[in-house]
Design an enzyme around this catalytic site. Structure first.
Site, PDB file in Angstrom:
ATOM      1  N   HIS A   1      43.552  48.906  43.285  1.00  0.00           N
ATOM      2  CA  HIS A   1      43.424  50.223  42.668  1.00  0.00           C
ATOM      3  C   HIS A   1      42.515  51.156  43.447  1.00  0.00           C
ATOM      4  O   HIS A   1      42.825  52.334  43.614  1.00  0.00           O
ATOM      5  CB  HIS A   1      42.884  50.050  41.250  1.00  0.00           C
ATOM      6  CG  HIS A   1      42.771  51.324  40.467  1.00  0.00           C
ATOM      7  ND1 HIS A   1      43.839  52.177  40.285  1.00  0.00           N
ATOM      8  CD2 HIS A   1      41.713  51.888  39.823  1.00  0.00           C
ATOM      9  CE1 HIS A   1      43.445  53.211  39.544  1.00  0.00           C
ATOM     10  NE2 HIS A   1      42.169  53.069  39.270  1.00  0.00           N
TER      11      HIS A   1
ATOM     12  N   ARG B   1      33.589  49.877  41.216  1.00  0.00           N
ATOM     13  CA  ARG B   1      33.529  51.256  40.724  1.00  0.00           C
ATOM     14  C   ARG B   1      33.571  51.299  39.204  1.00  0.00           C
ATOM     15  O   ARG B   1      34.445  50.697  38.583  1.00  0.00           O
ATOM     16  CB  ARG B   1      34.705  52.051  41.292  1.00  0.00           C
ATOM     17  CG  ARG B   1      34.783  53.487  40.789  1.00  0.00           C
ATOM     18  CD  ARG B   1      35.908  54.215  41.477  1.00  0.00           C
ATOM     19  NE  ARG B   1      37.203  53.689  41.105  1.00  0.00           N
ATOM     20  CZ  ARG B   1      37.935  54.152  40.085  1.00  0.00           C
ATOM     21  NH1 ARG B   1      37.471  55.135  39.326  1.00  0.00           N
ATOM     22  NH2 ARG B   1      39.114  53.640  39.829  1.00  0.00           N
TER      23      ARG B   1
ATOM     24  N   HIS C   1      42.627  47.179  39.536  1.00  0.00           N
ATOM     25  CA  HIS C   1      42.718  47.669  38.162  1.00  0.00           C
ATOM     26  C   HIS C   1      43.365  46.573  37.331  1.00  0.00           C
ATOM     27  O   HIS C   1      44.354  45.968  37.752  1.00  0.00           O
ATOM     28  CB  HIS C   1      43.545  48.949  38.081  1.00  0.00           C
ATOM     29  CG  HIS C   1      43.410  49.660  36.772  1.00  0.00           C
ATOM     30  ND1 HIS C   1      44.005  49.209  35.618  1.00  0.00           N
ATOM     31  CD2 HIS C   1      42.725  50.770  36.428  1.00  0.00           C
ATOM     32  CE1 HIS C   1      43.704  50.024  34.624  1.00  0.00           C
ATOM     33  NE2 HIS C   1      42.927  50.982  35.087  1.00  0.00           N
TER      34      HIS C   1
ATOM     35  N   GLU D   1      35.602  54.107  28.104  1.00  0.00           N
ATOM     36  CA  GLU D   1      36.276  53.182  29.009  1.00  0.00           C
ATOM     37  C   GLU D   1      35.358  52.016  29.334  1.00  0.00           C
ATOM     38  O   GLU D   1      34.144  52.067  29.098  1.00  0.00           O
ATOM     39  CB  GLU D   1      36.722  53.895  30.290  1.00  0.00           C
ATOM     40  CG  GLU D   1      37.815  54.927  30.049  1.00  0.00           C
ATOM     41  CD  GLU D   1      38.325  55.546  31.326  1.00  0.00           C
ATOM     42  OE1 GLU D   1      37.747  55.279  32.395  1.00  0.00           O
ATOM     43  OE2 GLU D   1      39.299  56.314  31.265  1.00  0.00           O
TER      44      GLU D   1
ATOM     45  N   ARG E   1      35.798  46.430  34.888  1.00  0.00           N
ATOM     46  CA  ARG E   1      37.099  46.078  35.469  1.00  0.00           C
ATOM     47  C   ARG E   1      37.100  44.739  36.188  1.00  0.00           C
ATOM     48  O   ARG E   1      38.085  44.005  36.132  1.00  0.00           O
ATOM     49  CB  ARG E   1      37.545  47.182  36.437  1.00  0.00           C
ATOM     50  CG  ARG E   1      37.983  48.435  35.736  1.00  0.00           C
ATOM     51  CD  ARG E   1      38.330  49.519  36.723  1.00  0.00           C
ATOM     52  NE  ARG E   1      38.854  50.692  36.027  1.00  0.00           N
ATOM     53  CZ  ARG E   1      39.108  51.851  36.622  1.00  0.00           C
ATOM     54  NH1 ARG E   1      38.882  51.986  37.916  1.00  0.00           N
ATOM     55  NH2 ARG E   1      39.586  52.868  35.931  1.00  0.00           N
TER      56      ARG E   1
END
Length: 507
Positions: free
Chosen positions: A340, A375, A232, A115, A279
């Site tokens: 998110h 995060r 997100h 990811e 992100r």
């Protein structure tokens, strides 16, 4: 009502804490109270998985630590990062011990995903429904444990304090019966989740209305990094804003491209990692493309991928797209960044303790120091389990003998209060939409002057709401709206745009 341990919230953080407590001290009576009518939490919607170094021949704790620090703009607490990352193998083993099934290769090793922001394949997953798998198995385990009781459809309203200013439980409203009641406990654990609904477009479920955080604020809890809100990059876009679904960034790790409304693949212009950038970078790039082309969303392109593998690896996303008249193998998927995860929250120490005596916080409502400004993908599920264990161990070390609160010293409510102005009761959704749109624009807008205007308008709505509504109310939506207003005001004040001329906010 009284219990040994009160846990507010039934997501992964709350359930993991309860299970660890029950294993360490099976004689304790643990009560989990959930706002949802049925099993519901942010945990269920975590598609990508849980990050952890489980293959040390190709990965290392240090690499995971550095990826986390980098994603958090080096504002994370390194000692906390080290604790969480190094605890991953044990906590993943605990999840499997509780019944969670992760995907394995034929040769018996984990099928690890990649990811954004991760330098290695280290995401353990269960297809594209990892959160649901974890939630369902832990929920089943909780219900089978005689030490743990789970109550649904009750919303927490206020933390209760005794005359010594110690937290000794909470006030609740039974949503079905419209009755207030107190639950007293020697230790209260706040595991109430996030604040996604404050921003309108969100990947969070309907229950994420910042109730726990607002309660903590009213009780005097210390907060940290409230302005670090993560968006997100890819929520399936719905013009009507009705409940949507997340398009996991694991799909980009699988090879999907981001393209603008002209079909142009744009991410390489913003970062050399392109679609696998962290992100915040991906989200900023999408907003920049939307502003540049005056479009309401961008697209995710999966048309070049193997259709059979796509369907097999992402069955939930694939079927959800089809239900919304989009065939991922043939059509572009409309996506938009959405709130998110809240990286800030109630400040806690390494054991999950807040500054309020007898109150702990765990999960998204807590600010542990792990995430910093942003995060790293799939670190949140890991954090919930690690700090669930930290909290449980701290609680059992503190509680040698159970001493129940003296209920006569606690705040009591004798009746349910009604709204002062009945006209406003009819339109709570309209007021909510106005507020959430302003807060969202405040966070994503790049022009400082426009930000000032958005903040002024948000302040006006918040003032209007607090003047017309009484808290607590028998109307749950009003309580939620007032809780969101409190948090929205602090979020707006926490931004530094009016001082530094720029936003210090995580996307």
């Amino acid at each position: 009502m009284k219990t040994d341990i009160l846990i507010i919230g039934s997501g992964l953080a709350g359930m993991a804490t309860a299970l660890y407590l029950a294993e360490l001290r099976p004689e304790l009576q643990i009560l989990i109270v959930s706002k949802a009518k049925k099993d519901e939490s942010n945990t269920k919607y975590a598609q990508g998985g849980i990050a952890g170094v489980v293959q040390t021949t190709v990965d290392s704790f240090e690499q995971h630590i550095e990826d986390t620090m980098k994603a958090g703009h080096f504002l994370s607490d390194r000692k906390i990062v080290e604790l969480v990352v190094k605890s991953a193998p044990k906590c993943i083993h605990d999840l499997e011990r509780w019944g969670v099934n992760f995907d394995y290769k034929k040769e018996g090793t984990y099928e690890l995903g990649l990811e954004g922001g991760h330098s290695k394949h280290r995401i353990l997953h269960h297809k594209d429904s990892t959160g649901k798998e974890i939630y369902d198995k832990l929920n089943q385990k909780v219900k089978q444990n005689s030490s743990i009781q789970l109550i649904n459809n009750c919303t927490a309203l206020e933390l209760l304090k005794n005359q010594n200013n110690e937290i000794e439980g909470a006030l609740f409203l039974n949503i079905e019966s419209n009755q207030f009641f107190n639950i007293t406990a020697p230790r209260t654990i706040l595991a109430s989740g996030g604040i996604g609904r404050v921003f309108g477009h969100t990947s969070n479920p309907e229950v994420a209305t910042a109730d726990g955080l607002a309660m903590a604020i009213r009780a005097g809890a210390e907060l940290s990094n409230m302005h670090f809100v993560q968006f997100h990059p890819t929520l399936f876009y719905k013009a009507n804003r009705k409940k949507s679904f997340l398009i996991s960034e694991a799909l980009r790790g699988f090879g999907a491209y981001l393209v603008n409304k002209d079909g142009y693949r744009f991410m390489h212009e913003y970062n050399q990692q392109a679609e696998l950038s962290p992100r915040d970078i991906v989200t900023s790039a999408i907003f920049a493309e939307m502003n540049k082309l005056n479009s309401k969303h961008v697209f995710l392109d999966c048309r070049h991928l193997d259709e059979r593998k796509l369907k097999n690896s992402f069955p939930f996303i694939y079927s959800s797209c089809l239900e919304n008249s989009v065939n991922p193998a043939k059509d572009l998927i409309p996506v938009i960044p959405a709130s998110h995860y809240h990286c800030g929250g109630v400040k806690v120490d390494v054991n999950g303790k807040t500054n309020l005596l007898n109150l702990y916080a765990v999960g998204e409502v807590a600010e542990t120091g792990l995430h910093g400004a942003n995060r790293l993908a799939s670190n949140s599920l890991l954090e919930a389990v690690v700090f669930g264990r930290q909290v449980a161990e701290s609680v059992v070390n503190e509680i040698k003998e159970i001493r129940y609160p003296i209920t006569s010293n606690l705040t009591a409510y004798s009746k349910i209060k009604d709204c002062q102005n009945q006209e406003y009761v009819v339109y709570p959704e309209e007021k909510s939409l106005k507020l959430t749109e302003l807060i969202r624009r405040l966070f994503i807008e790049t022009d400082s002057n426009r930000k000032i205007i958005f903040k002024e308008n948000a302040d006006k709505i918040i003032k209007e709401l607090t003047e017309h509504y009484i808290y607590p109310s028998k109307n749950v939506r009003i309580n939620e709206l007032l809780n969101m207003s409190i948090v929205a005001g602090i979020l707006a004040d926490s931004l530094s745009f009016y001082k530094a001329g720029k936003v210090s906010v995580s996307t």
